[in-house]
Scaffold this active site. Sequence first.
Site, PDB file in Angstrom:
ATOM      1  N   CYS A 165       0.811  -1.223   0.000  1.00 16.19           N
ATOM      2  CA  CYS A 165       0.000   0.000   0.000  1.00 16.19           C
ATOM      3  C   CYS A 165       0.841   1.269   0.000  1.00 16.19           C
ATOM      4  O   CYS A 165       0.299   2.372  -0.123  1.00 16.19           O
ATOM      5  CB  CYS A 165      -0.938  -0.012   1.204  1.00 16.19           C
ATOM      6  SG  CYS A 165      -1.967  -1.490   1.263  1.00 16.19           S
ATOM      7  N   HIS A 305      -2.776   7.290   7.054  1.00 16.69           N
ATOM      8  CA  HIS A 305      -3.026   6.034   6.355  1.00 16.69           C
ATOM      9  C   HIS A 305      -4.450   5.574   6.658  1.00 16.69           C
ATOM     10  O   HIS A 305      -5.173   5.170   5.753  1.00 16.69           O
ATOM     11  CB  HIS A 305      -1.991   4.997   6.779  1.00 16.69           C
ATOM     12  CG  HIS A 305      -2.055   3.727   6.003  1.00 16.69           C
ATOM     13  ND1 HIS A 305      -1.925   3.680   4.628  1.00 16.69           N
ATOM     14  CD2 HIS A 305      -2.252   2.442   6.403  1.00 16.69           C
ATOM     15  CE1 HIS A 305      -2.030   2.429   4.217  1.00 16.69           C
ATOM     16  NE2 HIS A 305      -2.232   1.657   5.268  1.00 16.69           N
ATOM     17  N   GLU A 316      -1.065   4.318  14.356  1.00 14.97           N
ATOM     18  CA  GLU A 316      -0.742   5.587  13.696  1.00 14.97           C
ATOM     19  C   GLU A 316      -0.955   6.766  14.636  1.00 14.97           C
ATOM     20  O   GLU A 316      -0.155   7.714  14.649  1.00 14.97           O
ATOM     21  CB  GLU A 316      -1.566   5.754  12.418  1.00 14.97           C
ATOM     22  CG  GLU A 316      -1.111   6.923  11.569  1.00 14.97           C
ATOM     23  CD  GLU A 316      -1.689   6.913  10.167  1.00 14.97           C
ATOM     24  OE1 GLU A 316      -1.236   7.711   9.338  1.00 14.97           O
ATOM     25  OE2 GLU A 316      -2.608   6.095   9.896  1.00 14.97           O
ATOM     26  N   LYS A 337      -9.475   7.753   3.009  1.00 15.58           N
ATOM     27  CA  LYS A 337      -9.911   6.382   2.705  1.00 15.58           C
ATOM     28  C   LYS A 337     -11.341   6.132   3.190  1.00 15.58           C
ATOM     29  O   LYS A 337     -11.996   5.204   2.709  1.00 15.58           O
ATOM     30  CB  LYS A 337      -8.979   5.360   3.347  1.00 15.58           C
ATOM     31  CG  LYS A 337      -7.616   5.226   2.677  1.00 15.58           C
ATOM     32  CD  LYS A 337      -6.829   4.080   3.286  1.00 15.58           C
ATOM     33  CE  LYS A 337      -5.457   3.934   2.641  1.00 15.58           C
ATOM     34  NZ  LYS A 337      -4.516   5.005   3.089  1.00 15.58           N
ATOM     35  N   PHE A 405       1.582  -3.777   3.899  1.00 18.44           N
ATOM     36  CA  PHE A 405       1.906  -5.119   4.368  1.00 18.44           C
ATOM     37  C   PHE A 405       3.395  -5.383   4.148  1.00 18.44           C
ATOM     38  O   PHE A 405       3.959  -5.009   3.115  1.00 18.44           O
ATOM     39  CB  PHE A 405       1.105  -6.178   3.612  1.00 18.44           C
ATOM     40  CG  PHE A 405      -0.343  -6.287   4.028  1.00 18.44           C
ATOM     41  CD1 PHE A 405      -0.844  -5.598   5.113  1.00 18.44           C
ATOM     42  CD2 PHE A 405      -1.211  -7.111   3.324  1.00 18.44           C
ATOM     43  CE1 PHE A 405      -2.168  -5.714   5.499  1.00 18.44           C
ATOM     44  CE2 PHE A 405      -2.545  -7.243   3.692  1.00 18.44           C
ATOM     45  CZ  PHE A 405      -3.026  -6.535   4.785  1.00 18.44           C
TER      46      PHE A 405
END
Length: 421
Positions: A165, A305, A316, A337, A405
């Site tokens: 990502c 993120h 985070e 997101k 990942f």
Amino acid sequence: MELKRVVVTGLGAITPLGKNVPETWASLIKGVSGAGPITRFDTSKFKTKFACEVKNYNPADFFDRKEGRKYDLFAQFALIAAKEAIADSALDTQKEDLDRIGVIWGAGIGGISTFEEEVVEFANGDGTPRFSPFFIPKMISDLSAGHISIEFGFRGPNFCTVAACASSTNAIADAFNYIRLGKVNAFVCGGSEAAITAAGVGGFNSMHALSTRNDDYMTASRPFSKSRDGFVIAEGGACLILEELEHALARGAKIYAEIAGVGLSADAYHMTAPHPEGLGAINVMKNTLSDADMKPEDIDYINVHGTSTGLGDLAEVKAIKAVFGEHAYNLNISSTKSQTGHLLGAAGALEAIASILAVRDSIIPPTINFQKGDEDPELDYNLKFTFNEACKREVRAALSNTFGFGGHNASVIVKKWNPNS
């Protein structure tokens, strides 16, 4: 050696919120959800039946039939985003030194739909290998960068970054470094992804990574909410034109923002889970601030993120507090997101665009779908989360985080370009 300054002169995107940058940005400011029922395959036996697809997408709107057959969907999205960004930048390929313009394109997965289709067809056949001659070229992740260079004749450095990502943020970082070292004049950089397939969704489902909120899919991506249950997979592409400042000024280019610095790090912890104390996230944000020669107090906005996973959101926030200290309570935080879903390898480029436009327009796009806070006291709601509605504020500089990942972390800082500095 004196490093060159790097600016952004063009933007392009095709996303679940719009077929271009203006449409996508308008939807982000309005707080629109890009989620909907999956149309690309039969989900009747799947745990997750929704995603953030590009709406009403028809390849014939962008490619003739013969040309479109040569590209996997992720490569189609790459070309569409790149064409918009190049047009937006007004780069004249008839006048530019094409040896000094390169392409770096990120993809975490690449042509998974092509791979899936070809293998299923072979498995269902009589064992005779009737694979398409386009199978390998459509599948491999680097071909998007190749297609873009072929389309426009760019002969500079050309490759693909693969870091899950964080892939397209890595593409931005590499492009930034090539330009500031004086090796090229400009780069087309970004990322694309098209993994809303049976294998893509099924694979993430088996990891318990995706939300299964099928009865309430419009609000399923809810970063920092107590009820979050995973991310919403998305597709699309996003592109930035990075250019050496003097080169941009010499041709009279419009300048969106300046790239101030980039940073990379590794968690060195787990295959899929973040470091519980956010160690990799701490390091990447510190590295980025150091690279930009900026202090924590110089940042007004963080596009986090923020995938809507329990472990990721918490790690985070811990990292932000560790890096920014008391200033963490003065800057705005949001996760786009919540609206776009997670574009995987393309997420970083899209979120960099959102950060650039936040700087340009002095507005923070919101984290939508927030309902009730987590009971974990370390998810500190005294921080200035921008929940549910956009807010106006001057954004001198914005930090965009992407974590992948494998423990891959990449961040970029964009700031207002000051013609007098």
